[in-house]
Write a protein that holds these residues in place. Structure first.
Motif, short mmCIF file in Angstrom:
data_model
loop_
_atom_site.label_atom_id
_atom_site.label_comp_id
_atom_site.label_asym_id
_atom_site.label_seq_id
_atom_site.Cartn_x
_atom_site.Cartn_y
_atom_site.Cartn_z
N TYR A 6 -33.20 107.26 65.28
CA TYR A 6 -31.89 107.75 64.84
C TYR A 6 -31.87 109.28 64.83
N PHE A 7 -32.95 109.88 64.37
CA PHE A 7 -33.00 111.34 64.32
C PHE A 7 -33.08 111.94 65.73
N ILE A 8 -33.77 111.27 66.65
CA ILE A 8 -33.79 111.72 68.05
C ILE A 8 -32.39 111.62 68.64
N GLY A 9 -31.71 110.51 68.38
CA GLY A 9 -30.32 110.36 68.84
C GLY A 9 -29.42 111.43 68.28
N ALA A 10 -29.61 111.74 66.99
CA ALA A 10 -28.81 112.79 66.36
C ALA A 10 -29.06 114.14 67.02
N LEU A 11 -30.33 114.45 67.28
CA LEU A 11 -30.67 115.70 67.95
C LEU A 11 -30.00 115.78 69.32
N LEU A 12 -30.05 114.69 70.07
CA LEU A 12 -29.39 114.67 71.39
C LEU A 12 -27.88 114.82 71.26
N PHE A 94 -22.82 102.97 66.11
CA PHE A 94 -22.79 102.05 67.26
C PHE A 94 -21.41 102.04 67.89
N VAL A 95 -20.38 101.94 67.07
CA VAL A 95 -19.00 101.95 67.58
C VAL A 95 -18.69 103.31 68.20
N MET A 96 -19.16 104.38 67.58
CA MET A 96 -18.96 105.71 68.15
C MET A 96 -19.63 105.81 69.52
N GLY A 97 -20.83 105.26 69.64
CA GLY A 97 -21.55 105.27 70.91
C GLY A 97 -20.82 104.46 71.98
N ALA A 98 -20.31 103.30 71.60
CA ALA A 98 -19.55 102.48 72.55
C ALA A 98 -18.31 103.25 73.02
N PHE A 99 -17.68 103.96 72.10
CA PHE A 99 -16.51 104.77 72.44
C PHE A 99 -16.88 105.85 73.46
N THR A 100 -18.04 106.50 73.27
CA THR A 100 -18.44 107.55 74.22
C THR A 100 -18.68 106.96 75.61
N ILE A 101 -19.20 105.74 75.67
CA ILE A 101 -19.44 105.10 76.97
C ILE A 101 -18.11 104.79 77.65
N ILE A 102 -17.17 104.24 76.92
CA ILE A 102 -15.86 103.89 77.50
C ILE A 102 -15.14 105.14 77.99
N ILE A 103 -15.04 106.15 77.14
CA ILE A 103 -14.39 107.41 77.53
C ILE A 103 -15.16 108.06 78.68
N GLY A 104 -16.48 108.02 78.60
CA GLY A 104 -17.32 108.61 79.65
C GLY A 104 -17.08 107.97 81.01
N LEU A 105 -16.93 106.65 81.04
CA LEU A 105 -16.64 105.96 82.32
C LEU A 105 -15.33 106.47 82.91
N HIS A 125 -22.45 113.42 79.57
CA HIS A 125 -22.26 111.98 79.73
C HIS A 125 -23.60 111.26 79.78
N ALA A 126 -24.59 111.86 80.43
CA ALA A 126 -25.93 111.27 80.49
C ALA A 126 -26.55 111.22 79.09
N LEU A 127 -26.37 112.28 78.31
CA LEU A 127 -26.87 112.29 76.93
C LEU A 127 -26.22 111.16 76.12
N ASN A 128 -24.93 110.96 76.32
CA ASN A 128 -24.24 109.88 75.60
C ASN A 128 -24.82 108.51 75.95
N VAL A 129 -25.14 108.30 77.22
CA VAL A 129 -25.75 107.03 77.64
C VAL A 129 -27.12 106.87 77.00
N VAL A 130 -27.91 107.94 76.98
CA VAL A 130 -29.24 107.88 76.38
C VAL A 130 -29.14 107.58 74.88
N ILE A 131 -28.24 108.26 74.19
CA ILE A 131 -28.08 108.05 72.75
C ILE A 131 -27.67 106.62 72.46
N PHE A 132 -26.71 106.11 73.22
CA PHE A 132 -26.26 104.73 73.01
C PHE A 132 -27.39 103.75 73.33
N SER A 133 -28.13 104.03 74.37
CA SER A 133 -29.26 103.15 74.74
C SER A 133 -30.31 103.12 73.64
N ILE A 134 -30.55 104.26 73.03
CA ILE A 134 -31.51 104.31 71.92
C ILE A 134 -31.07 103.38 70.78
N GLN A 135 -29.76 103.32 70.55
CA GLN A 135 -29.26 102.47 69.48
C GLN A 135 -29.43 100.97 69.78
#
Length: 137
Positions: A6-12, A94-105, A125-135
């Motif tokens: 979670y802290f790595i995701g936050a840093l990203l 998690f919902v925030m991450g899903a939102f970033t993926i949808i908007i990112g697409l 956009h790549a960072l958003n995918v990595v953060i969501f994947s971490i979750q």
């Protein structure tokens, strides 16, 4: 999920927020495009990247994407940090991450349609995918 992830995701997320702020500040002539803290490969191409702002893909909900991205990614980072501290339930980031993926697409599709290569956009956009994947781990 492990608290460290979670802290790595936050840093990203904070890095993505800083990059979004960089895009916003450069595009609004508040910062020079050449910054020591922005990797050269991510630095804005003033002709390509800034041209996106004037298209329908340059803003969502009437706000420039770089500004809303800055605010959102900082909030996302704090939400991610809040989970292991038991201040925020897991589903919120998690919902925030899903939102970033949808908007990112949608936005990456816009880059393809505009035939524009914007390194800072692709990086965020790549960072958003990595953060969501971490979750999802």
């Amino acid at each position: 999920m492990d608290a460290a992830l979670y802290f790595i995701g936050a840093l990203l997320a904070f890095v993505g927020g800083a990059f979004s702020f960089y895009f916003y500040a450069v595009s609004n002539h508040r910062m020079l495009y050449s910054q020591w803290w922005v990797p050269r490969v991510c630095q804005l191409d003033l002709a390509e990247c800034v041209s996106i702002i004037k298209t329908k893909y340059g803003e969502i909900f009437g706000i420039q994407n770089a500004l809303s991205g800055t605010i959102f990614l900082i909030a996302y980072g704090f939400a991610l940090m809040g989970v292991p501290l038991r201040l925020i339930p897991e589903f919120i980031p998690f919902v925030m991450g899903a939102f970033t993926i949808i908007i990112g697409l949608y936005l990456v599709n816009g880059l393809f349609k505009l035939k524009t290569v914007c390194p800072i956009c692709i990086t965020v956009h790549a960072l958003n995918v990595v953060i969501f994947s971490i979750q999802l781990i």
